[in-house]
Scaffold this motif. Structure first.
Motif, PDB file in Angstrom:
ATOM      1  N   GLU A  52     129.484  -1.963  -4.086  1.00 38.69           N
ATOM      2  CA  GLU A  52     130.759  -2.582  -3.709  1.00 38.69           C
ATOM      3  C   GLU A  52     130.587  -4.003  -3.206  1.00 38.69           C
ATOM      4  O   GLU A  52     131.334  -4.909  -3.579  1.00 38.69           O
ATOM      5  N   ARG A  53     129.624  -4.221  -2.327  1.00 40.32           N
ATOM      6  CA  ARG A  53     129.318  -5.542  -1.798  1.00 40.32           C
ATOM      7  C   ARG A  53     127.832  -5.598  -1.504  1.00 40.32           C
ATOM      8  O   ARG A  53     127.187  -4.555  -1.299  1.00 40.32           O
ATOM      9  N   HIS A  54     127.292  -6.824  -1.433  1.00 45.05           N
ATOM     10  CA  HIS A  54     125.881  -6.976  -1.081  1.00 45.05           C
ATOM     11  C   HIS A  54     125.778  -7.967   0.070  1.00 45.05           C
ATOM     12  O   HIS A  54     126.040  -9.158  -0.083  1.00 45.05           O
ATOM     13  N   VAL A  55     125.415  -7.464   1.245  1.00 48.03           N
ATOM     14  CA  VAL A  55     125.336  -8.278   2.452  1.00 48.03           C
ATOM     15  C   VAL A  55     124.071  -9.125   2.427  1.00 48.03           C
ATOM     16  O   VAL A  55     122.983  -8.631   2.097  1.00 48.03           O
ATOM     17  N   THR A  56     124.216 -10.391   2.760  1.00 53.20           N
ATOM     18  CA  THR A  56     123.064 -11.294   2.856  1.00 53.20           C
ATOM     19  C   THR A  56     122.781 -11.730   4.287  1.00 53.20           C
ATOM     20  O   THR A  56     121.672 -12.161   4.592  1.00 53.20           O
ATOM     21  N   ASP A  57     123.779 -11.627   5.177  1.00 53.48           N
ATOM     22  CA  ASP A  57     123.572 -12.028   6.570  1.00 53.48           C
ATOM     23  C   ASP A  57     124.607 -11.345   7.446  1.00 53.48           C
ATOM     24  O   ASP A  57     125.696 -10.981   6.972  1.00 53.48           O
ATOM     25  N   VAL A  58     124.278 -11.138   8.716  1.00 55.23           N
ATOM     26  CA  VAL A  58     125.210 -10.554   9.671  1.00 55.23           C
ATOM     27  C   VAL A  58     125.169 -11.338  10.968  1.00 55.23           C
ATOM     28  O   VAL A  58     124.145 -11.916  11.335  1.00 55.23           O
ATOM     29  N   GLU A  59     126.305 -11.368  11.651  1.00 52.01           N
ATOM     30  CA  GLU A  59     126.411 -11.955  12.984  1.00 52.01           C
ATOM     31  C   GLU A  59     127.021 -10.908  13.909  1.00 52.01           C
ATOM     32  O   GLU A  59     127.992 -10.239  13.537  1.00 52.01           O
ATOM     33  N   PHE A  60     126.487 -10.776  15.112  1.00 45.74           N
ATOM     34  CA  PHE A  60     127.059  -9.864  16.090  1.00 45.74           C
ATOM     35  C   PHE A  60     128.306 -10.509  16.687  1.00 45.74           C
ATOM     36  O   PHE A  60     128.258 -11.648  17.166  1.00 45.74           O
ATOM     37  N   THR A  69     127.727  -0.165  26.166  1.00 46.98           N
ATOM     38  CA  THR A  69     127.794   0.964  27.091  1.00 46.98           C
ATOM     39  C   THR A  69     127.462   2.276  26.391  1.00 46.98           C
ATOM     40  O   THR A  69     127.951   2.544  25.301  1.00 46.98           O
ATOM     41  N   VAL A  70     126.611   3.067  27.004  1.00 44.86           N
ATOM     42  CA  VAL A  70     126.291   4.396  26.503  1.00 44.86           C
ATOM     43  C   VAL A  70     127.224   5.378  27.191  1.00 44.86           C
ATOM     44  O   VAL A  70     127.108   5.638  28.379  1.00 44.86           O
ATOM     45  N   THR A  71     128.179   5.922  26.467  1.00 48.45           N
ATOM     46  CA  THR A  71     129.162   6.833  27.039  1.00 48.45           C
ATOM     47  C   THR A  71     129.453   7.947  26.062  1.00 48.45           C
ATOM     48  O   THR A  71     128.934   7.978  24.951  1.00 48.45           O
ATOM     49  N   SER A  72     130.359   8.841  26.462  1.00 50.05           N
ATOM     50  CA  SER A  72     130.756   9.945  25.596  1.00 50.05           C
ATOM     51  C   SER A  72     131.465   9.451  24.346  1.00 50.05           C
ATOM     52  O   SER A  72     131.556  10.169  23.361  1.00 50.05           O
ATOM     53  N   LYS A  73     132.015   8.233  24.381  1.00 48.92           N
ATOM     54  CA  LYS A  73     132.733   7.712  23.227  1.00 48.92           C
ATOM     55  C   LYS A  73     131.805   7.108  22.190  1.00 48.92           C
ATOM     56  O   LYS A  73     132.235   6.669  21.140  1.00 48.92           O
ATOM     57  N   GLY A  74     130.519   7.094  22.466  1.00 53.92           N
ATOM     58  CA  GLY A  74     129.566   6.568  21.509  1.00 53.92           C
ATOM     59  C   GLY A  74     129.376   5.071  21.645  1.00 53.92           C
ATOM     60  O   GLY A  74     129.977   4.408  22.463  1.00 53.92           O
ATOM     61  N   VAL A  75     128.469   4.544  20.820  1.00 55.06           N
ATOM     62  CA  VAL A  75     128.145   3.130  20.834  1.00 55.06           C
ATOM     63  C   VAL A  75     128.598   2.517  19.520  1.00 55.06           C
ATOM     64  O   VAL A  75     128.390   3.075  18.455  1.00 55.06           O
ATOM     65  N   ARG A  76     129.223   1.338  19.611  1.00 54.90           N
ATOM     66  CA  ARG A  76     129.754   0.679  18.422  1.00 54.90           C
ATOM     67  C   ARG A  76     129.295  -0.774  18.405  1.00 54.90           C
ATOM     68  O   ARG A  76     129.156  -1.409  19.455  1.00 54.90           O
ATOM     69  N   PHE A  77     129.105  -1.304  17.194  1.00 57.19           N
ATOM     70  CA  PHE A  77     128.735  -2.697  17.029  1.00 57.19           C
ATOM     71  C   PHE A  77     129.625  -3.339  15.982  1.00 57.19           C
ATOM     72  O   PHE A  77     129.748  -2.835  14.867  1.00 57.19           O
ATOM     73  N   ASP A  78     130.257  -4.447  16.347  1.00 58.29           N
ATOM     74  CA  ASP A  78     131.055  -5.217  15.396  1.00 58.29           C
ATOM     75  C   ASP A  78     130.199  -6.329  14.816  1.00 58.29           C
ATOM     76  O   ASP A  78     129.612  -7.129  15.552  1.00 58.29           O
ATOM     77  N   LEU A  79     130.159  -6.395  13.489  1.00 56.66           N
ATOM     78  CA  LEU A  79     129.316  -7.359  12.799  1.00 56.66           C
ATOM     79  C   LEU A  79     130.142  -8.150  11.794  1.00 56.66           C
ATOM     80  O   LEU A  79     130.948  -7.572  11.050  1.00 56.66           O
ATOM     81  N   LEU A  80     129.971  -9.445  11.770  1.00 62.37           N
ATOM     82  CA  LEU A  80     130.566 -10.273  10.733  1.00 62.37           C
ATOM     83  C   LEU A  80     129.533 -10.413   9.619  1.00 62.37           C
ATOM     84  O   LEU A  80     128.450 -10.958   9.832  1.00 62.37           O
TER      85      LEU A  80
END
Length: 304
Positions: A52-60, A69-80
């Protein structure tokens, strides 16, 4: 250590704890929350996206749900993400153990990521597509009820009467590891090896595969190779997570709300305080670094 990494990998079961458990919030955060592991993150995203797509770079991306935060809701990371055609899109990676509301939660977070692109005062809706990639130990609840859960499930907007796929906006992809059954010797693709590593890393003492990617992944998972501050932060996260799970057990067994709340607070503070005191006595950490690693206030740290 380098000599060991170049030896044939047997992937035998560990005798002592060597690698993080990627199916814990702490282990997931330690590997995928580290910008030094960008190449691993890019490879994992590409193995999930396929053609579908081919990623060449990511930014946090910064944000309230940036995975700190480590919590019951889990850990998430947003990446551009930047792809090979010069396009940009947002990928939110998150880990989840159970399935009751994970689909709804994923759509919600995708909507937040979409809305966050709106410039203040701008009058347009030309947003970058958003992908949520969820790694699950279990499977989506509604798929299990239909007895149709797959290892990889993709959701996006479709015109249901004619099956027309709408322009890319919100996309949710779920890796449902309960449906991954391959043995080590049966893993042929990078995606197979990723799934095997997610499920079994914590039980191994040697790299299970010979390819360059797997060696890099297990180096990133090797606890003994963490810098001192990262190792202490990881141990603090693990204490918090263990305490939380311990408290959940007592919530189910005891059913006494006031006692649960008090026991939870005391248990977490005791574990975190121990780590903070160790960091303080070590002498190599500032108060600000200890605050970031433990979540305690400056006043609490000074008082230790």
């Amino acid at each position: 250590m380098e000599e060991k990494q170049n030896q044939p990998a047997s992937g035998k079961v560990r005798k002592g704890k060597t690698y993080v458990d990627l199916l814990t919030d702490s282990g997931f955060k330690a590997v995928f929350g580290d910008e030094n592991n960008k190449e691993l993150i890019i490879n994992f995203i590409n193995s999930v996206l396929g053609q579908e797509r081919h990623v060449t770079d990511v930014e946090f991306l910064p944000g309230e749900w940036s995975g700190r935060t480590v919590t019951s809701k889990g850990v998430r990371f947003d990446l551009l993400c930047h792809d090979s055609q010069g396009r940009k899109f947002v990928v939110e990676m998150q880990r989840r153990s159970h399935s009751d509301d994970f689909y709804e939660r994923s759509v919600y977070y995708a909507g937040l990521a979409m809305a966050s692109q709106q410039s203040r005062g701008a009058d347009n809706y030309f947003y970058e597509p958003v992908y949520v990639i969820g790694i699950m130990e279990d499977a989506l609840k509604h798929e299990k009820l239909l007895n149709e859960s797959a290892l990889l499930s993709r959701y996006q907007m479709v015109e249901i009467t004619r099956g027309i796929v709408a322009p890319s906006t919100i996309n949710c992809i779920f890796v449902q590891l309960r449906n991954f059954k391959l043995r080590q010797e049966e893993c042929r693709t990078e995606f197979d090896r990723w799934c095997f590593s997610f499920k079994h890393a914590a039980k191994l003492e040697e790299v299970p595969f010979e390819d360059k990617l797997s060696k890099a992944l297990f180096r990133a998972c090797e606890i003994a190779q963490f810098p001192n501050d990262k190792q202490l932060a990881y141990e603090a996260d693990m204490m918090t997570e263990r305490d939380y799970r311990h408290d959940l057990y007592f919530e189910r067994e005891e059913g006494k709300a006031e006692g649960r709340a008090e026991g939870r607070a005391e248990g977490i503070n005791l574990g975190i305080a121990t780590v903070a005191k160790t960091m303080k006595q070590n002498g190599g950490f500032t108060v600000e670094q200890i605050v970031a690693a433990t979540g305690l206030s400056k006043e609490q740290i000074v008082a230790l």
